[in-house]
Design a protein around this motif. Structure first.
Motif, PDB file in Angstrom:
ATOM      1  N   ASP A 101     -10.065  -4.784  -9.348  1.00 31.66           N
ATOM      2  CA  ASP A 101      -9.458  -4.684 -10.673  1.00 31.66           C
ATOM      3  C   ASP A 101      -7.972  -4.371 -10.610  1.00 31.66           C
ATOM      4  OD1 ASP A 101     -10.498  -2.164  -9.658  1.00 31.66           O
ATOM      5  OD2 ASP A 101      -9.723  -1.275 -11.505  1.00 31.66           O
ATOM      6  N   ILE A 102      -7.466  -4.049  -9.422  1.00 34.83           N
ATOM      7  CA  ILE A 102      -6.040  -3.826  -9.213  1.00 34.83           C
ATOM      8  C   ILE A 102      -5.512  -5.032  -8.455  1.00 34.83           C
ATOM      9  CG2 ILE A 102      -4.280  -2.355  -8.161  1.00 34.83           C
ATOM     10  CD1 ILE A 102      -6.205  -0.023  -8.422  1.00 34.83           C
ATOM     11  N   ALA A 103      -4.686  -5.825  -9.102  1.00 29.64           N
ATOM     12  CA  ALA A 103      -4.209  -7.067  -8.499  1.00 29.64           C
ATOM     13  C   ALA A 103      -3.421  -6.788  -7.227  1.00 29.64           C
ATOM     14  CB  ALA A 103      -3.347  -7.831  -9.492  1.00 29.64           C
ATOM     15  N   ALA A 104      -3.699  -7.576  -6.181  1.00 28.56           N
ATOM     16  CA  ALA A 104      -2.918  -7.470  -4.947  1.00 28.56           C
ATOM     17  C   ALA A 104      -1.464  -7.809  -5.241  1.00 28.56           C
ATOM     18  CB  ALA A 104      -3.482  -8.401  -3.887  1.00 28.56           C
ATOM     19  N   ALA A 105      -0.558  -7.043  -4.649  1.00 30.47           N
ATOM     20  CA  ALA A 105       0.877  -7.235  -4.885  1.00 30.47           C
ATOM     21  C   ALA A 105       1.540  -7.721  -3.611  1.00 30.47           C
ATOM     22  CB  ALA A 105       1.528  -5.933  -5.349  1.00 30.47           C
TER      23      ALA A 105
END
Length: 400
Positions: free
Chosen positions: A62-66
């Motif tokens: 749910d936390i987009a890869a950066a």
């Protein structure tokens, strides 16, 4: 203090500080959200076949890869300063001249380059092949690396980043097994143990409970601390964590708190624990009422809940993700504990009973559970030893 400012101070992204309870975990590549939680996670590796192990890394989906981090910002997830603070570690001054080995299956072709990104982000000294700090070998000690595997590559990046976070002065040896079979992983452990300078070996993988008569010779290395993840599926003994020869590492939920320590921990609901059907109990555990006549796990623990996970950089694309990601699982806690052994530098003269005779140098975790068991302490945290968190988490290096 404003949330964003506090996140920067702690080396942790805002998203991780505002994380919600753990999601339901699905098989590799499957992301499932717990009802109403707004959070989703996935295992990096699939359920293992008989005679094989699975890596224990869990990624927040749910936390987009950066791909990059903005100037004056930090990646989501706990970074080195947070982990060092939580466990009161002498990371800036200790560990020099010692090597922590990481054993995993398959190849991570970008391991060294990704390590450089992680260490540069957090201002850690470079650790490269060229300067002698980093070395990558196959299970035979050469450079005929196995086939690439994106899930295990995530595990490898997680492991070497945690060594960097906890013991930035330690050297890192990455040994890549040909496959995830216990025979090949065991050969890689033996290779690591035979390498000069290695004081600790981390194994962030596990399979079903097994006998030391079959695999114990791979993990029996006096003078070297061998750690193993206890698992991410709650109660149920996992090998090699259930081996008589390792330090079994459970998992916690780690949060900041308005206390003298500045942190609080509870047992993580996914942390593995168990009573082995096969292997001999540790002598040091005899006075801690484990309720298990054989090998009880875990022994100690560290952060593992993906809700309070750690920042990791991995550029080997897998399931459409690469870059900065947030990970949990006892794949986080095993290399943390191996690296604390590296900081302590005592492994040449101790065995894995040492934490039991120095339990006052641990933060006792007394609340939380990973389910219900017929023997309560196998699943429920309490004062003293319990299954999900063992004796507790590092309070400096005195227990190691």
């Amino acid at each position: 203090m404003h949330l964003r400012a506090r996140a920067k101070l702690l080396g942790m992204g805002v998203a991780a500080l505002t994380a919600v309870p753990l999601a339901i975990i699905g098989p590799a590549g499957v992301s499932q959200a717990a009802a109403g939680s707004g959070q989703s996670t996935a295992h990096s590796c699939a359920t293992p076949a008989r005679g094989h192990a699975s890596c224990q890394a869990i990624v927040r989906t749910d936390i987009a890869a950066a791909k990059t981090v903005a100037p004056n910002a930090t990646p989501s997830g706990y970074g080195p300063s947070s982990l060092q603070s939580a466990y009161k570690l002498p990371s800036s001054t200790a560990g020099g001249g010692r090597t922590v080995a990481i054993v995993d299956a398959y190849d991570d072709p970008t391991a060294e380059a990704d390590l450089a990104v992680y260490r540069a982000q957090y201002g850690l000294p470079a650790c490269t092949t060229a300067n002698g700090c980093f070395k990558k070998i196959d299970q035979n000690g050469g450079t005929s690396y196995p086939a690439k595997d994106g899930g295990w590559a995530q595990e490898i990046s997680l492991d070497i980043d945690m060594v960097s976070a906890i013991c930035p002065n330690c050297h890192i040896l990455l040994v890549e097994a040909k496959t995830s079979s216990f025979a090949n992983l065991g050969a890689a452990v033996n290779r690591a143990a035979a390498t000069p300078g290695v004081v600790a070996i981390s194994n962030s993988y596990g399979g079903s409970d097994a006998s030391d008569s079959s695999y114990g010779s791979y993990y029996n290395h006096p003078g070297i601390a061998v750690t193993a993840s206890s698992g991410d599926s709650g109660y149920g003994a996992s090998y090699p964590a259930s081996s008589h020869y390792v330090t079994a590492v459970g998992g916690t939920t780690l949060n900041t708190a308005s206390t003298t320590r500045g942190w609080t921990e509870t047992a993580w609901s996914g942390a593995g624990s168990g009573c082995s059907s096969y292997n001999t109990a540790l002598s040091g555990a005899a006075s801690f009422a484990t309720g298990c006549s054989k090998r009880a796990e875990a022994d100690v623990s560290a952060v593992a809940n993906p809700s309070t996970g750690v920042a990791v950089y991995d550029s080997t694309a897998y399931q459409g993700s690469s870059g900065w990601m947030v990970f949990g699982g006892t794949s986080v806690s095993s290399p943390i504990i191996a690296s604390v052994y590296g900081l302590a530098g005592n492994t040449g003269s101790i065995d894995n009973n040492y934490p039991y005779t120095h339990s006052t140098s641990l933060f006792d975790v007394t609340s939380g559970s990973n389910g219900s068991c017929s023997t309560s302490q196998w699943c429920k945290a309490r004062t003293g030893w319990d299954g999900p968190t063992g004796l507790g988490t590092p309070n400096g290096t005195g227990a190691f």
